[in-house]
Scaffold this active site. Structure first.
Site, PDB file in Angstrom:
ATOM      1  N   GLU A 106       0.989  -1.080   0.089  1.00  0.00           N
ATOM      2  CA  GLU A 106      -0.094   0.018   0.105  1.00  0.00           C
ATOM      3  C   GLU A 106       0.883   1.201   0.077  1.00  0.00           C
ATOM      4  O   GLU A 106       1.642   1.356   0.836  1.00  0.00           O
ATOM      5  CB  GLU A 106      -0.949  -0.186   1.444  1.00  0.00           C
ATOM      6  CG  GLU A 106      -2.169   0.834   1.160  1.00  0.00           C
ATOM      7  CD  GLU A 106      -1.794   2.280   2.080  1.00  0.00           C
ATOM      8  OE1 GLU A 106      -0.906   2.881   1.601  1.00  0.00           O
ATOM      9  OE2 GLU A 106      -2.084   2.283   3.163  1.00  0.00           O
ATOM     10  N   CYS A 151      -1.739   7.929   4.862  1.00  0.00           N
ATOM     11  CA  CYS A 151      -1.775   7.665   3.445  1.00  0.00           C
ATOM     12  C   CYS A 151      -2.930   8.185   2.780  1.00  0.00           C
ATOM     13  O   CYS A 151      -3.115   8.461   1.651  1.00  0.00           O
ATOM     14  CB  CYS A 151      -1.953   6.114   3.406  1.00  0.00           C
ATOM     15  SG  CYS A 151      -1.234   5.121   4.563  1.00  0.00           S
TER      16      CYS A 151
END
Lengths: 509, 509
Positions: free
Chosen positions: B265, B302
């Site tokens: 990710e 993120c």
């Protein structure tokens, strides 16, 4: 249907190339009618751009509408009647019974997918209702489901001209998911491919689907396949064939600026383990079953039982020898496949003892079944014997004692299937072996042979590398749809912004 | 707990290296106590071999037993008490409220997984009963389920020292699935890592699990990570961090002789789209929400909303300018991250107008929030502005008219999230835009901001490349377990050869 030998691009049948080839009969060597033109780079580009444009509409249409499209494909294939079966037999050398059986399986598969997408249960919808009063922070409403990935490339396999080709499992699973398909036809059966491809093309048009949900490209070289896999608009690749071919596609896809998943089913040697038997009848049944499975379809199955592990004193060895000696060969799918088989046999004869060979029928066009014999010590040292020989060739590997099966399992590479034959007691006292074998295979077969892959929900046709490039998937059965989807989540979405199938589900809960 | 700075290998705490490093306080720059030793190649090898040996036993133990192990980990983390929170704060510069909140989230996540594996529903068991009388061929019985992949490598993320680190979602999902975990600790919080790692180690020992279900290795260099990812016994990799790091791991894994999946990710710029607003209150709420989300955790999420698309005449631009100007900066997780942020800001100032900067508090250790301003024409030409700036930096991109959103969406790369702000009418008349954005993101947020990832079944924390290397998965929520499983099928298996959970299921049907 008159074959055109042209590309099927969206709703057009077209060709701009001057390069062409013809199909051959594997049994007679004859050239078959129709010139097939080789796709050009601009034809490939055009097909992909149509698929890209079609994607958003296609993936959002009602499941029922997509199901009707699939049903029409199934019916259209049946309506081709004997013409399809005749061309299939002419191009493959496989018997007409096999052609008919494979057509039945293909139709059943398409209908099963159609049925499964009529309702939206396959989408794995998850609803988490909002909790506006939760402290310290309110919980938003969340809904997620499996959504089509985008345009995908499917490669036809040589050995299943219907079930793993134009309207085979890969294409149908992708269309069911809502992915437009760019189909690369296998040059061994271009006529069969065109017939089925035009059925899909016509069904798409008659069901008013956006142009580009399906295109079929013909090319005996690697150029079209490689262009397709590297195209930025392509989101996944499905392939059934050799290790070399599948691994090359995997590498191409992994090295793209934007890597994409490749589902390459690359075959396997499908080991069979036999525990000591106690009756002649058992031995007889096993030996016949093994030889039948080995020579079925001239051994051209991904699940062909290439290696048998057995006690050195087992009576089945002699029985298999007897049976293979009276067995008949058959034609192979292409001259190339035949040559590769014959080269492998020639090579094996140098390294391992030949137990028996089948009977010659037609010296020109038939290959013979072969069974070789070696022992575990020597097998474990000769890595070339661990590779798949595509065709009716088996290797019996003897052990001093079946307790050595554990060591064999530890050293085994990834397989599509592993089969175990034994009594309930023998199997129940081999749980450690079973556990170990499970880690090496997609499917464990008990007291049976691996050929004959059932198309049903629990089927797993897959397995750890090098059997496939993605052990997390199956290429047979309804779960194969998830190769072409990814989960998407909407947070606090107003009702009207959700897909219709979610709106319906929310109204019913 | 006294920190040792050593490797946690199976049940041992050990170190053979002479190389060591210390953690630093990001707020004061101070060196923190404890020397952390760098794992050696033979320590890594030993940890993997223990994991490999532990795998078969660990994956086949009862779900309840594995659930108890997870519950013990959760309790053990709570039992560390303030010592854990203190070390967390010292190593990260994040406030203690955040430490406590993240601990709560981590505990909840572990307990949710524990609960979900107490029953075996998560295994997606499918049973196809035999039809012995079917013609022309009998149908065998088939049963399939999701089975653990094998030992996996998990990399700790710098920005969530608990929730995406030692006992974070990746580790817990893998353990829940039955995969031993080789954990590579992030060098920015080695003390926090050791504390949690030892909790897992102790829980494994107390629950009589096979040694090797968990090991933790410390190494500020790339050597250990690269050795782990290339080790033949490793079956999957999970990572949360930079694009560069994630892509390097993906390439390493794809180029192994036996490729393995990598769930990296890699962050995203999380675009926010604002439709024209009509009231001052709306503008005020939006601007405050945007700035809060942007500077939360010093922008080190993120899901930080890096780019905002808005009409050129929108009053929110001025409001955001006002709010960013009175906002405060914070410490960044490491000196390296701080330097990278400052370099990016310096670089951006050359290419794009600065709308506002936050207030300086401590000139040495704090970075300032920044918001830049440009228009779509110029943004679309400057590709460097499309890259994530890790930290509290936002970019407002103005459009002449919000109908341009469609064009923006078409050119957008894969994202973890995309947010849309508008009235029900505005959104309902933007279905084409929503459709397009859905293809580019894992999660679409309506009238909200992307930070704050709910841990719940419907969550998707993932998205198309370059947001992740595998859009088919989520790294948050219970479905993240399927990153570490593959389907296995048993055909005609005698009852005793089936896993216990299948036997139970068969007895109940």
């Amino acid at each position: 249907m008159n074959l055109t030998g042209q590309q099927l691009i969206g709703f057009s049948i077209t060709s701009s190339s001057t390069l062409a080839f013809q199909a051959h009969s594997p049994t007679t060597g004859e050239t078959l009618p129709t010139l097939f033109y080789q796709a050009t780079a601009s034809e490939v580009e055009h097909a992909v751009s149509l698929a890209q444009k079609a994607f958003l509409t296609f993936q959002s249409i009602d499941g029922k509408k997509r199901a009707n499209f699939l049903h029409a494909i199934a019916q259209g294939i049946l309506d081709l009647g004997d013409a399809l079966l005749d061309r299939y037999v002419a191009e493959t050398g496989l018997p007409s019974g096999r052609a008919e059986g494979e057509r039945g399986r293909t139709i059943n598969q398409i209908r099963a997918f159609a049925q499964s997408i009529e309702k939206d249960d396959w989408r794995r919808i998850q609803l988490d209702p909002a909790q506006p009063d939760r402290t310290p922070l309110p919980k938003p409403s969340l809904v997620s489901w499996e959504n089509a990935l985008g345009p995908v490339v499917v490669f036809g396999a040589s050995n299943f001209p219907l079930a793993f080709s134009v309207a085979g499992g890969d294409t149908i699973a992708a269309l069911a998911a809502g992915c437009p398909v760019l189909f690369k036809a296998h040059p061994a059966h271009p006529g069969t491919s065109e017939m089925v491809g035009r059925v899909i093309q016509q069904a798409a048009q008659e069901h008013a689907l956006p142009e580009g949900v399906f295109s079929m490209l013909v090319d005996p070289s690697f150029a079209t396949g490689s262009q397709l896999v590297q195209h930025p608009a392509i989101c996944a690749v499905a392939f059934t064939g050799s290790f070399r071919g599948g691994k090359a596609l995997f590498d191409l896809a992994a090295n793209r600026p934007k890597p994409i998943p490749v589902y390459a089913e690359m075959g396997s040697i499908n080991p069979v383990f036999l525990f000591p038997t106690t009756s002649n009848q058992e031995n007889e049944l096993f030996a016949q079953g093994y030889v039948d499975s080995l020579i079925l379809g001239t051994g051209q199955f991904c699940t062909n039982p290439g290696v048998l592990f057995v006690s050195k004193d087992s009576p089945v060895i002699r029985l298999i020898q007897e049976k293979i000696t009276v067995s008949h060969g058959g034609a192979m799918l292409t001259v190339d496949i035949q040559k590769r088989y014959e080269r492998s046999i020639k090579d094996w004869k140098k390294h391992v003892a030949l137990l028996g060979t089948g009977q010659r029928v037609d010296p020109e066009r038939m290959v013979l079944p072969h069974v070789f014999l070696t022992d575990w010590t020597s097998y474990s040292q000769k890595k070339n014997l661990h590779e798949e020989v595509f065709g009716p060739s088996g290797l019996i590997v003897t052990v001093q004692d079946t307790s050595e099966f554990l060591e064999i399992a530890e050293h085994m590479e990834g397989q599509l299937t592993v089969s175990l034959h034994g009594t309930a007691d023998q199997l129940a006292s081999s749980l450690e072996l079973i556990q170990l074998l499970k880690e090496k295979a997609g499917r464990l077969v008990f007291n049976g042979f691996p050929t004959g892959v059932e198309v049903s929900p629990a089927m797993v046709h897959g397995g750890p590398f090098p059997a496939t490039t993605d052990s997390r998937s199956t290429s047979v059965g309804l779960n194969s749809i998830y190769r072409f989807t990814r989960p998407v989540c909407f947070q606090n979405a107003p009702m009207l912004c959700l897909p219709t199938f979610i709106q319906l589900k929310l109204q019913n809960t």
